[in-house]
Design a protein around this motif. Structure first.
Motif, PDB file in Angstrom:
ATOM      1  N   ALA A 164      -1.833  12.227 -37.086  1.00 21.35           N
ATOM      2  CA  ALA A 164      -1.504  11.240 -38.116  1.00 21.35           C
ATOM      3  C   ALA A 164      -2.638  11.068 -39.115  1.00 21.35           C
ATOM      4  O   ALA A 164      -2.828   9.997 -39.673  1.00 21.35           O
ATOM      5  CB  ALA A 164      -1.155   9.907 -37.466  1.00 21.35           C
ATOM      6  N   GLY A 165      -3.433  12.131 -39.304  1.00 18.62           N
ATOM      7  CA  GLY A 165      -4.475  12.096 -40.316  1.00 18.62           C
ATOM      8  C   GLY A 165      -5.847  11.716 -39.804  1.00 18.62           C
ATOM      9  O   GLY A 165      -6.837  11.844 -40.521  1.00 18.62           O
ATOM     10  N   LYS A 166      -5.914  11.243 -38.544  1.00 21.50           N
ATOM     11  CA  LYS A 166      -7.207  10.885 -37.966  1.00 21.50           C
ATOM     12  C   LYS A 166      -7.309  11.445 -36.555  1.00 21.50           C
ATOM     13  O   LYS A 166      -6.328  11.508 -35.835  1.00 21.50           O
ATOM     14  CB  LYS A 166      -7.383   9.364 -37.917  1.00 21.50           C
ATOM     15  CG  LYS A 166      -7.551   8.708 -39.287  1.00 21.50           C
ATOM     16  CD  LYS A 166      -7.827   7.229 -39.148  1.00 21.50           C
ATOM     17  CE  LYS A 166      -8.033   6.587 -40.533  1.00 21.50           C
ATOM     18  NZ  LYS A 166      -8.295   5.142 -40.425  1.00 21.50           N
ATOM     19  N   THR A 167      -8.515  11.851 -36.187  1.00 16.02           N
ATOM     20  CA  THR A 167      -8.767  12.346 -34.834  1.00 16.02           C
ATOM     21  C   THR A 167      -9.969  11.599 -34.278  1.00 16.02           C
ATOM     22  O   THR A 167     -11.102  11.824 -34.703  1.00 16.02           O
ATOM     23  CB  THR A 167      -9.045  13.871 -34.836  1.00 16.02           C
ATOM     24  OG1 THR A 167      -7.990  14.540 -35.533  1.00 16.02           O
ATOM     25  CG2 THR A 167      -9.138  14.402 -33.414  1.00 16.02           C
ATOM     26  N   LYS A 221      -1.174  18.152 -44.801  1.00 12.88           N
ATOM     27  CA  LYS A 221      -1.005  17.882 -46.228  1.00 12.88           C
ATOM     28  C   LYS A 221      -0.389  16.513 -46.493  1.00 12.88           C
ATOM     29  O   LYS A 221      -0.775  15.818 -47.446  1.00 12.88           O
ATOM     30  CB  LYS A 221      -0.135  18.981 -46.851  1.00 12.88           C
ATOM     31  CG  LYS A 221       0.126  18.832 -48.340  1.00 12.88           C
ATOM     32  CD  LYS A 221      -1.125  19.055 -49.160  1.00 12.88           C
ATOM     33  CE  LYS A 221      -0.814  19.022 -50.649  1.00 12.88           C
ATOM     34  NZ  LYS A 221      -2.050  19.137 -51.461  1.00 12.88           N
ATOM     35  N   ARG A 222       0.512  16.084 -45.638  1.00 12.79           N
ATOM     36  CA  ARG A 222       1.206  14.807 -45.885  1.00 12.79           C
ATOM     37  C   ARG A 222       0.260  13.620 -45.838  1.00 12.79           C
ATOM     38  O   ARG A 222       0.521  12.572 -46.426  1.00 12.79           O
ATOM     39  CB  ARG A 222       2.338  14.607 -44.875  1.00 12.79           C
ATOM     40  CG  ARG A 222       1.897  14.528 -43.435  1.00 12.79           C
ATOM     41  CD  ARG A 222       3.065  14.351 -42.496  1.00 12.79           C
ATOM     42  NE  ARG A 222       3.699  13.068 -42.683  1.00 12.79           N
ATOM     43  CZ  ARG A 222       4.405  12.459 -41.736  1.00 12.79           C
ATOM     44  NH1 ARG A 222       4.533  13.019 -40.537  1.00 12.79           N
ATOM     45  NH2 ARG A 222       4.961  11.298 -41.959  1.00 12.79           N
ATOM     46  N   PHE A 223      -0.899  13.761 -45.162  1.00  9.71           N
ATOM     47  CA  PHE A 223      -1.875  12.677 -45.084  1.00  9.71           C
ATOM     48  C   PHE A 223      -3.022  12.836 -46.084  1.00  9.71           C
ATOM     49  O   PHE A 223      -3.796  11.907 -46.284  1.00  9.71           O
ATOM     50  CB  PHE A 223      -2.448  12.591 -43.668  1.00  9.71           C
ATOM     51  CG  PHE A 223      -1.408  12.296 -42.625  1.00  9.71           C
ATOM     52  CD1 PHE A 223      -0.863  11.025 -42.503  1.00  9.71           C
ATOM     53  CD2 PHE A 223      -0.938  13.297 -41.787  1.00  9.71           C
ATOM     54  CE1 PHE A 223       0.104  10.749 -41.555  1.00  9.71           C
ATOM     55  CE2 PHE A 223       0.027  13.038 -40.826  1.00  9.71           C
ATOM     56  CZ  PHE A 223       0.561  11.762 -40.718  1.00  9.71           C
ATOM     57  N   PHE A 224      -3.116  14.024 -46.689  1.00  4.83           N
ATOM     58  CA  PHE A 224      -4.203  14.300 -47.635  1.00  4.83           C
ATOM     59  C   PHE A 224      -3.639  15.009 -48.864  1.00  4.83           C
ATOM     60  O   PHE A 224      -3.919  16.187 -49.108  1.00  4.83           O
ATOM     61  CB  PHE A 224      -5.292  15.154 -46.968  1.00  4.83           C
ATOM     62  CG  PHE A 224      -5.874  14.535 -45.729  1.00  4.83           C
ATOM     63  CD1 PHE A 224      -6.885  13.581 -45.816  1.00  4.83           C
ATOM     64  CD2 PHE A 224      -5.406  14.886 -44.471  1.00  4.83           C
ATOM     65  CE1 PHE A 224      -7.420  13.003 -44.681  1.00  4.83           C
ATOM     66  CE2 PHE A 224      -5.937  14.320 -43.326  1.00  4.83           C
ATOM     67  CZ  PHE A 224      -6.949  13.367 -43.431  1.00  4.83           C
ATOM     68  N   ILE A 238     -15.672  14.261 -27.604  1.00  4.25           N
ATOM     69  CA  ILE A 238     -14.585  15.223 -27.411  1.00  4.25           C
ATOM     70  C   ILE A 238     -13.443  14.872 -28.361  1.00  4.25           C
ATOM     71  O   ILE A 238     -12.888  13.769 -28.310  1.00  4.25           O
ATOM     72  CB  ILE A 238     -14.102  15.247 -25.954  1.00  4.25           C
ATOM     73  CG1 ILE A 238     -15.264  15.654 -25.029  1.00  4.25           C
ATOM     74  CG2 ILE A 238     -12.929  16.208 -25.787  1.00  4.25           C
ATOM     75  CD1 ILE A 238     -14.920  15.734 -23.568  1.00  4.25           C
ATOM     76  N   TYR A 239     -13.109  15.823 -29.228  1.00  2.00           N
ATOM     77  CA  TYR A 239     -12.040  15.640 -30.220  1.00  2.00           C
ATOM     78  C   TYR A 239     -10.829  16.463 -29.805  1.00  2.00           C
ATOM     79  O   TYR A 239     -10.945  17.653 -29.482  1.00  2.00           O
ATOM     80  CB  TYR A 239     -12.519  16.085 -31.603  1.00  2.00           C
ATOM     81  CG  TYR A 239     -13.604  15.214 -32.188  1.00  2.00           C
ATOM     82  CD1 TYR A 239     -13.297  14.139 -33.018  1.00  2.00           C
ATOM     83  CD2 TYR A 239     -14.944  15.468 -31.909  1.00  2.00           C
ATOM     84  CE1 TYR A 239     -14.294  13.332 -33.555  1.00  2.00           C
ATOM     85  CE2 TYR A 239     -15.948  14.659 -32.441  1.00  2.00           C
ATOM     86  CZ  TYR A 239     -15.615  13.599 -33.260  1.00  2.00           C
ATOM     87  OH  TYR A 239     -16.602  12.811 -33.794  1.00  2.00           O
ATOM     88  N   LEU A 240      -9.662  15.826 -29.840  1.00  2.67           N
ATOM     89  CA  LEU A 240      -8.408  16.481 -29.451  1.00  2.67           C
ATOM     90  C   LEU A 240      -7.546  16.699 -30.691  1.00  2.67           C
ATOM     91  O   LEU A 240      -7.018  15.741 -31.267  1.00  2.67           O
ATOM     92  CB  LEU A 240      -7.658  15.618 -28.435  1.00  2.67           C
ATOM     93  CG  LEU A 240      -8.421  15.273 -27.142  1.00  2.67           C
ATOM     94  CD1 LEU A 240      -7.567  14.392 -26.240  1.00  2.67           C
ATOM     95  CD2 LEU A 240      -8.846  16.534 -26.411  1.00  2.67           C
ATOM     96  N   LEU A 241      -7.413  17.946 -31.099  1.00  3.01           N
ATOM     97  CA  LEU A 241      -6.615  18.285 -32.279  1.00  3.01           C
ATOM     98  C   LEU A 241      -5.447  19.161 -31.853  1.00  3.01           C
ATOM     99  O   LEU A 241      -5.623  20.349 -31.582  1.00  3.01           O
ATOM    100  CB  LEU A 241      -7.481  19.019 -33.322  1.00  3.01           C
ATOM    101  CG  LEU A 241      -6.773  19.440 -34.616  1.00  3.01           C
ATOM    102  CD1 LEU A 241      -6.258  18.216 -35.374  1.00  3.01           C
ATOM    103  CD2 LEU A 241      -7.706  20.265 -35.496  1.00  3.01           C
ATOM    104  N   PRO A 242      -4.235  18.611 -31.762  1.00  5.24           N
ATOM    105  CA  PRO A 242      -3.087  19.412 -31.336  1.00  5.24           C
ATOM    106  C   PRO A 242      -2.736  20.476 -32.368  1.00  5.24           C
ATOM    107  O   PRO A 242      -3.286  20.489 -33.474  1.00  5.24           O
ATOM    108  CB  PRO A 242      -1.965  18.366 -31.215  1.00  5.24           C
ATOM    109  CG  PRO A 242      -2.370  17.276 -32.159  1.00  5.24           C
ATOM    110  CD  PRO A 242      -3.870  17.233 -32.123  1.00  5.24           C
ATOM    111  N   PHE A 243      -1.826  21.366 -31.981  1.00 11.21           N
ATOM    112  CA  PHE A 243      -1.365  22.391 -32.918  1.00 11.21           C
ATOM    113  C   PHE A 243      -0.772  21.725 -34.156  1.00 11.21           C
ATOM    114  O   PHE A 243       0.097  20.854 -34.048  1.00 11.21           O
ATOM    115  CB  PHE A 243      -0.302  23.272 -32.259  1.00 11.21           C
ATOM    116  CG  PHE A 243       0.321  24.271 -33.199  1.00 11.21           C
ATOM    117  CD1 PHE A 243      -0.373  25.407 -33.562  1.00 11.21           C
ATOM    118  CD2 PHE A 243       1.596  24.057 -33.726  1.00 11.21           C
ATOM    119  CE1 PHE A 243       0.185  26.343 -34.435  1.00 11.21           C
ATOM    120  CE2 PHE A 243       2.161  24.976 -34.592  1.00 11.21           C
ATOM    121  CZ  PHE A 243       1.455  26.118 -34.949  1.00 11.21           C
TER     122      PHE A 243
END
Length: 378
Positions: free
Chosen positions: A109-112, A138-141, A126-131
């Motif tokens: 949702a634009g933040k991790t 793009k929709r958040f930025f 520890i950062y979790l960034l899903p596929f």
């Protein structure tokens, strides 16, 4: 701090109509045994937990049991969704599971936000960034120039605002340029899903998922751990393993692997029907392995699959290599290039990627697009 890195469990997967569930249950037990030996503080699961976005009940129960066992061992578990998973379904109950030391990446949702662990050398973020696809980011930025996967991951990483004085770990599921693929992975036409490894430069370790063969990308600390099991005959020579990462002070990361022995191995054989059914031949083999047999007899053997399965019960694939098949293959290859329309090629690609045919609405959309493109070209 020590942690284990696994990915691409593909729970519930079927290969050539053979269920992998028994093999998966066995390999998860072996991963837990490694956890007992290594005593890691955390386990990173880098996506594709399930093989389908709507997993089977059996697959869900198997993963639930696995998480419960990890929780009993006080192993903190970090999970992201991969391209085979449903991010929404994976994220369900995530806030509640934190209480048991299980951290599941929410839908992007634009933040991790980082999960911060502490050891004698300070904080590990520890950062979790899903596929994610470019459109998801793009929709958040909207003001950012996001034209491809590298742009998307670069923007997603930039918003994390890393403190590079501390140790930072990223768990993500993407195809990073330079990785070697195998047949059982989803492949995008023209490599459009490639992510340049430079976007990960500021991380001390990057736990990657998506590629089935264990390998480093550029530097030792950007790694695919690979699948815990083989899922195609293109992986027959893979040595499956769990990646063990020991992170000490900033800049000091030690990496090792623990090999995983499958319940059943994969085997390819080639010869005449008589050769492969000779007792002296098959008694020296592990007949329980998943088999790909190529017969070189010039004449087809009636009911060959049924007969061979008496000796090799897990025969997955049977084909012939003789004058007839070699001539036919060459003819079909030439004929297909001449006869297939752009729509035919796209339809085949869609079926391979999604394991299902396009519906009528999708077919009409593609037909209209193809016609529009052809009209523009004339």
């Amino acid at each position: 701090m020590k942690f284990m890195h696994i990915s691409d469990l593909h729970l519930g997967k079927r290969v050539n109509e053979f269920s992998m569930l028994e093999d998966q249950k066995d390999i998860l037990r072996k991963i837990l045994k490694i956890a007992d030996e290594e005593k890691p503080q955390a386990l990173l699961i880098a996506g594709d937990v399930y093989d389908k976005s709507i997993p089977t009940v059996e697959a869900i129960q198997l993963f639930d049991d696995f998480l419960c066992e990890l929780s009993k061992r006080k192993v903190q578990t970090f999970i992201i969704s991969g391209n085979h998973d449903s991010a929404e379904r994976m994220a369900f109950g995530g806030r509640l599971m934190k209480e048991s030391g299980v951290y599941v990446a929410p839908v992007y949702a634009g933040k991790t936000q980082a999960v911060v662990l502490e050891d004698e050398w300070g904080s590990i973020n520890i950062y979790l960034l899903p596929f994610v696809k470019p459109a998801n980011v793009k929709r958040f930025f909207e003001d950012e120039q996001i034209e491809n996967y590298t742009d998307a991951i670069r923007v997603a990483v930039e918003q994390m605002k890393l403190n590079t004085d501390e140790r930072n770990v990223l768990v993500t599921h993407q195809f990073v340029t330079g990785a070697k693929r195998s047949e059982s992975e989803d492949i995008s036409v023209g490599g459009t899903d490639n992510v340049d490894a430079s976007v990960f430069d500021e991380f001390d370790y990057v736990a990657l998922g998506h590629i089935h063969g264990p390998q480093k990308i550029g530097r030792e600390t950007v790694r695919y751990c690979g699948t815990p099991l083989k899922y195609s005959f293109s992986e027959i020579h893979h040595k499956k393993s769990v990646t063990i990462v020991e992170m000490k002070e900033k800049g000091n990361v030690e990496i090792s692997t623990k090999e995983l022995a499958p319940l059943r191995d994969w085997c390819e054989m080639k010869g005449t029907y008589m050769e492969l059914t000779e007792k002296a031949y098959y008694e020296n083999l592990d007949q329980d392995s998943y088999m790909h047999i190529t017969l070189i007899d010039e004449e087809d053997i009636p009911e060959a699959v049924r007969k061979l399965q008496v000796i090799y019960p897990n025969l997955m694939k049977l084909d012939y290599d003789n004058q007839r098949t070699r001539g036919k293959a060459a003819f079909l290859e030439a004929a297909e290039v001449e006869e297939k329309t752009p729509f035919d090629i796209f339809e085949e690609l869609y079926e391979k990627q999604n394991n299902q045919e396009m519906n009528e609405e999708q077919k009409k959309l593609i037909h209209d697009l193809v016609e529009k493109i052809w009209e523009g070209g004339h």
